[in-house]
Design an enzyme around this catalytic site. Structure first.
Site, PDB file in Angstrom:
ATOM      1  N   ARG A  98     -12.620  -2.690 -13.632  1.00  0.00           N
ATOM      2  CA  ARG A  98     -12.548  -4.015 -13.008  1.00  0.00           C
ATOM      3  C   ARG A  98     -13.729  -4.156 -12.062  1.00  0.00           C
ATOM      4  O   ARG A  98     -13.922  -3.315 -11.171  1.00  0.00           O
ATOM      5  CB  ARG A  98     -11.246  -4.172 -12.219  1.00  0.00           C
ATOM      6  CG  ARG A  98     -11.118  -5.547 -11.543  1.00  0.00           C
ATOM      7  CD  ARG A  98      -9.825  -5.675 -10.772  1.00  0.00           C
ATOM      8  NE  ARG A  98      -9.805  -4.845  -9.572  1.00  0.00           N
ATOM      9  CZ  ARG A  98      -8.724  -4.643  -8.823  1.00  0.00           C
ATOM     10  NH1 ARG A  98      -7.571  -5.170  -9.170  1.00  0.00           N
ATOM     11  NH2 ARG A  98      -8.802  -3.886  -7.740  1.00  0.00           N
ATOM     12  N   ARG A 142       2.693 -10.024  -1.373  1.00  0.00           N
ATOM     13  CA  ARG A 142       3.113  -8.701  -1.823  1.00  0.00           C
ATOM     14  C   ARG A 142       3.333  -7.715  -0.690  1.00  0.00           C
ATOM     15  O   ARG A 142       3.911  -6.652  -0.887  1.00  0.00           O
ATOM     16  CB  ARG A 142       2.078  -8.136  -2.809  1.00  0.00           C
ATOM     17  CG  ARG A 142       0.686  -8.085  -2.255  1.00  0.00           C
ATOM     18  CD  ARG A 142      -0.355  -7.829  -3.311  1.00  0.00           C
ATOM     19  NE  ARG A 142      -0.384  -6.438  -3.707  1.00  0.00           N
ATOM     20  CZ  ARG A 142      -1.297  -5.917  -4.532  1.00  0.00           C
ATOM     21  NH1 ARG A 142      -2.222  -6.704  -5.046  1.00  0.00           N
ATOM     22  NH2 ARG A 142      -1.286  -4.654  -4.842  1.00  0.00           N
ATOM     23  N   HIS A 190       0.825  -1.212   0.000  1.00  0.00           N
ATOM     24  CA  HIS A 190       0.000   0.000   0.000  1.00  0.00           C
ATOM     25  C   HIS A 190       0.857   1.258   0.000  1.00  0.00           C
ATOM     26  O   HIS A 190       0.596   2.216  -0.724  1.00  0.00           O
ATOM     27  CB  HIS A 190      -0.911   0.014   1.235  1.00  0.00           C
ATOM     28  CG  HIS A 190      -2.078  -0.914   1.132  1.00  0.00           C
ATOM     29  ND1 HIS A 190      -2.629  -1.551   2.208  1.00  0.00           N
ATOM     30  CD2 HIS A 190      -2.804  -1.321   0.056  1.00  0.00           C
ATOM     31  CE1 HIS A 190      -3.649  -2.308   1.812  1.00  0.00           C
ATOM     32  NE2 HIS A 190      -3.768  -2.183   0.518  1.00  0.00           N
ATOM     33  N   ARG A 238     -10.479   0.599 -10.263  1.00  0.00           N
ATOM     34  CA  ARG A 238     -10.784  -0.281  -9.136  1.00  0.00           C
ATOM     35  C   ARG A 238     -12.094   0.195  -8.503  1.00  0.00           C
ATOM     36  O   ARG A 238     -12.160   1.303  -7.986  1.00  0.00           O
ATOM     37  CB  ARG A 238      -9.661  -0.228  -8.105  1.00  0.00           C
ATOM     38  CG  ARG A 238      -8.278  -0.596  -8.633  1.00  0.00           C
ATOM     39  CD  ARG A 238      -7.241  -0.475  -7.507  1.00  0.00           C
ATOM     40  NE  ARG A 238      -5.910  -0.841  -7.943  1.00  0.00           N
ATOM     41  CZ  ARG A 238      -4.980   0.022  -8.340  1.00  0.00           C
ATOM     42  NH1 ARG A 238      -5.261   1.322  -8.361  1.00  0.00           N
ATOM     43  NH2 ARG A 238      -3.782  -0.386  -8.708  1.00  0.00           N
ATOM     44  N   CYS A 288      -1.780  -3.788 -16.310  1.00  0.00           N
ATOM     45  CA  CYS A 288      -2.319  -2.784 -15.395  1.00  0.00           C
ATOM     46  C   CYS A 288      -1.718  -2.911 -14.012  1.00  0.00           C
ATOM     47  O   CYS A 288      -2.106  -2.201 -13.094  1.00  0.00           O
ATOM     48  CB  CYS A 288      -3.844  -2.876 -15.314  1.00  0.00           C
ATOM     49  SG  CYS A 288      -4.452  -4.415 -14.591  1.00  0.00           S
ATOM     50  N   ASN A 319       1.006  -7.564 -10.142  1.00  0.00           N
ATOM     51  CA  ASN A 319       1.188  -7.666  -8.689  1.00  0.00           C
ATOM     52  C   ASN A 319       0.757  -9.050  -8.194  1.00  0.00           C
ATOM     53  O   ASN A 319       1.515  -9.769  -7.543  1.00  0.00           O
ATOM     54  CB  ASN A 319       0.367  -6.602  -7.960  1.00  0.00           C
ATOM     55  CG  ASN A 319       0.614  -5.203  -8.485  1.00  0.00           C
ATOM     56  OD1 ASN A 319       1.543  -4.972  -9.251  1.00  0.00           O
ATOM     57  ND2 ASN A 319      -0.209  -4.265  -8.077  1.00  0.00           N
ATOM     58  N   ASP A 320      -0.493  -9.414  -8.494  1.00  0.00           N
ATOM     59  CA  ASP A 320      -0.985 -10.724  -8.052  1.00  0.00           C
ATOM     60  C   ASP A 320      -0.366 -11.859  -8.854  1.00  0.00           C
ATOM     61  O   ASP A 320      -0.155 -12.954  -8.327  1.00  0.00           O
ATOM     62  CB  ASP A 320      -2.514 -10.784  -8.150  1.00  0.00           C
ATOM     63  CG  ASP A 320      -3.191 -10.299  -6.868  1.00  0.00           C
ATOM     64  OD1 ASP A 320      -2.680 -10.631  -5.783  1.00  0.00           O
ATOM     65  OD2 ASP A 320      -4.197  -9.594  -6.953  1.00  0.00           O
ATOM     66  N   GLU A 350      -4.013 -12.939 -13.567  1.00  0.00           N
ATOM     67  CA  GLU A 350      -3.359 -12.804 -12.260  1.00  0.00           C
ATOM     68  C   GLU A 350      -2.966 -14.162 -11.695  1.00  0.00           C
ATOM     69  O   GLU A 350      -2.260 -14.237 -10.691  1.00  0.00           O
ATOM     70  CB  GLU A 350      -4.313 -12.122 -11.275  1.00  0.00           C
ATOM     71  CG  GLU A 350      -4.764 -10.733 -11.707  1.00  0.00           C
ATOM     72  CD  GLU A 350      -5.934 -10.247 -10.882  1.00  0.00           C
ATOM     73  OE1 GLU A 350      -5.718  -9.387 -10.027  1.00  0.00           O
ATOM     74  OE2 GLU A 350      -7.055 -10.737 -11.117  1.00  0.00           O
TER      75      GLU A 350
END
Length: 556
Positions: A325, A449, A186, A288, A486, A438-439, A415
């Site tokens: 998304r 992460r 974050h 998001r 993304c 990321n995922d 992902e």
């Protein structure tokens, strides 16, 4: 004497200044027994402190807006969790003070989170911050937070809670360095949104003495302790050169030979739109939608509320592309009315599309709201599902879109490694792919992460991750469809060139990164990007992949 340390650079730019450490609250209040007749008063004190901290977090979120708001609202809900509060009151009833009851109840919940799989363990830092704020209020000591200073400084902390990062003043905080965290934590995401240079996962960061002069390079992850005048001048010159290149670079994203690579923005809600437009985003590559659902974890927002929020974003990009998304609930984003409470490993359980398929009315309402929000607008709306594992998932999502009367392109996020390996199969059901790096890294390397100890495996330069990107892009090309990125990987200008060379057709990132990526892409031809991509994939480590790509692009 100048020394060099290396962490993980997560936000571009150079910061030179003195170290100031993050203040912390008293962590453990004294254990003492209270008479039974005082229990009611102590329970009241605890409730008031919890409500005050929750209100403060919500207020900070409203001020910060965007992604920060969603994170802080999630923390506020954590503070007000009814089971936690019931546990606090039980402990006070048998003799604990309010502050000790809070401390012990949170400690018990902390153990549950830490043992619930790495994904939820990543929320422990957020939980600790909430606990510290409540205990500090009860004890009457200063809240944890950024230090008071009239002079600009570099902030150093073990980790930065979202409540602190969201409201950093960039005119005072030149940059920050943390011992924990990773490139997709974050704090890293919010640092990029703020445009503050940042380095995370730096071992021993807490040992940097207060007042020490350091130089932070948020691009390379290097920290120069007591830098020489020559090193300062070198870093400042490089920063000025980058700034000039940014100012000179405008217009759509493209390589030096004119190969178009649309540069899109990742946003968390309407509050992020202005920054995206100002940065020259050609649209939105990842909208998001969780921010709407985090307002009330007990029920989904109404269709009317969703229509209003979606339309606000769609209207900002006339003739542009907006990729939405659908709700990605579960794992680190639990919602009481959707998320199972007893999953042994939520990251590997019911999250993303799986949650929505278990609650089709929530998905149907969201898709219907999107259809209504786009009515009469000249926007190119695209809607994608998170956590698609195979063709069956993709077909179920496409069917739901059609049933809701959605006139848009339907897509799937890649992902999960299975989606990359079988991308061509998935593309029989949907019209585009979007790589959530990321995922994808998290699931490829079994590396959470949020955990600094495994941050090297979260590095998007890992050759295995580049292999999966190439597989997906090739599948899309074979089917005549698009494949964007993304995830935060797209915000690294050098890696953006490599992703382009791998065949990715668009790049989406935090708005602050768009100028850097645009300027860097414009320096190289598509052929150079392809050679850099091949060189990176031919290596066996993230560090070697970056070095190999850099060597190709610099002509070495």
């Amino acid at each position: 004497m100048e020394t060099t340390l290396r962490g993980v650079g997560v936000s571009h730019g150079v910061a030179i200044g003195e170290v100031r450490h993050m203040g912390t609250a008293v962590l453990e209040p004294p254990a003492k027994q209270i008479p039974a007749e005082e229990a009611g008063r102590e329970q009241g004190r605890a409730r008031k402190a919890v409500e005050a901290v929750a209100a403060d977090l919500m207020a900070r979120g409203n001020l910060a807006g965007g992604e920060a708001q969603a994170v802080l609202e999630a923390q506020a809900m954590m503070a007000q969790d009814p089971e936690l509060m019931a546990d606090v009151e039980r402990r006070i009833a048998v003799g604990s003070t309010a502050e000790r009851g809070v401390y012990d109840a949170f400690a018990s919940y902390r153990e549950l989170l830490a043992g619930a799989g790495e994904y939820l363990a990543g929320r422990v830092a957020d939980l600790d911050d909430v606990r510290n704020r409540i205990v500090a209020r009860l004890l009457g000591v200063p809240m944890p937070g950024v230090p008071d200073s009239d002079e600009p400084y570099v902030l150093v902390a073990r980790d930065l809670a979202p409540a602190d990062t969201a409201l950093l003043d960039p005119t005072l905080v030149l940059g920050f360095v943390t011992e924990e965290g990773g490139p997709t934590s974050h704090s890293a995401i919010l640092a990029r949104a703020l445009g503050v240079p940042a380095v995370v996962a730096l071992p021993g960061a807490g040992e940097l003495a207060e007042g020490t002069m350091i130089a932070v390079d948020g691009s390379t992850g290097e920290i120069f302790v007591d830098p020489s005048d020559e090193k300062k001048a070198q870093l400042e010159a490089a920063a000025a050169q980058r700034k000039a290149a940014l100012a000179a670079s405008t217009g759509p994203g493209a390589t030096a030979d004119g190969h178009k690579v649309p540069l899109l923005a990742n946003i968390g809600g309407p509050a992020d739109v202005a920054a995206a437009v100002e940065a020259g985003a050609e649209g939105v590559g990842l909208f998001r939608t969780e921010f709407l659902f985090l307002d009330d974890s007990k029920q989904a927002p109404s269709e009317e509320k969703q229509v209003a929020a979606y339309r606000q974003v769609l209207e900002a990009f006339p003739e542009g592309r907006v990729v939405v998304r659908v709700l990605d609930a579960g794992a680190d984003k639990p919602l009481d009315f959707l998320t199972p409470a007893d999953e042994p490993n939520p990251a590997l359980g019911v999250r993303g599309l799986r949650t929505l398929l278990d609650h089709p009315e929530v998905l149907r309402t969201q898709l219907t709201a999107l259809a209504k929000a786009a009515e009469g607008l000249p926007v190119y709306l695209e809607v994608m599902a998170p956590m698609v594992a195979d063709r069956t998932d993709a077909r179920a999502f496409a069917d739901a879109c059609r049933a809701a009367g959605l006139r848009a392109k339907f897509g799937a996020m890649v992902e999960i490694p299975s989606a990359a390996l079988r991308a061509r199969s998935i593309l029989q059901e949907v019209e585009f792919l979007s790589l959530g790096t990321n995922d994808l890294a998290q699931y490829t390397f079994a590396a959470d992460r949020q955990v600094g100890a495994v941050s090297r495996l979260q590095d998007p330069w890992q050759p295995a991750l580049l292999d999966l990107v190439e597989l997906s892009a090739e599948a899309a090309k074979a089917e005549g469809k698009s494949c964007g990125v993304c995830g935060e990987a797209a915000s690294d200008p050098l890696l953006a060139c490599v992703l382009t060379g791998l065949g990715v057709t668009s790049l989406s990132m935090g708005a602050a990164s768009i100028p850097y990526v645009r300027a860097t892409l414009a320096k190289y031809t598509l052929a150079q990007c392809e050679r850099a991509a091949a060189a990176a994939r031919a290596t066996d480590s993230a560090e070697d992949a970056r070095s190999a790509a850099q060597a190709v692009l610099s002509g070495e």
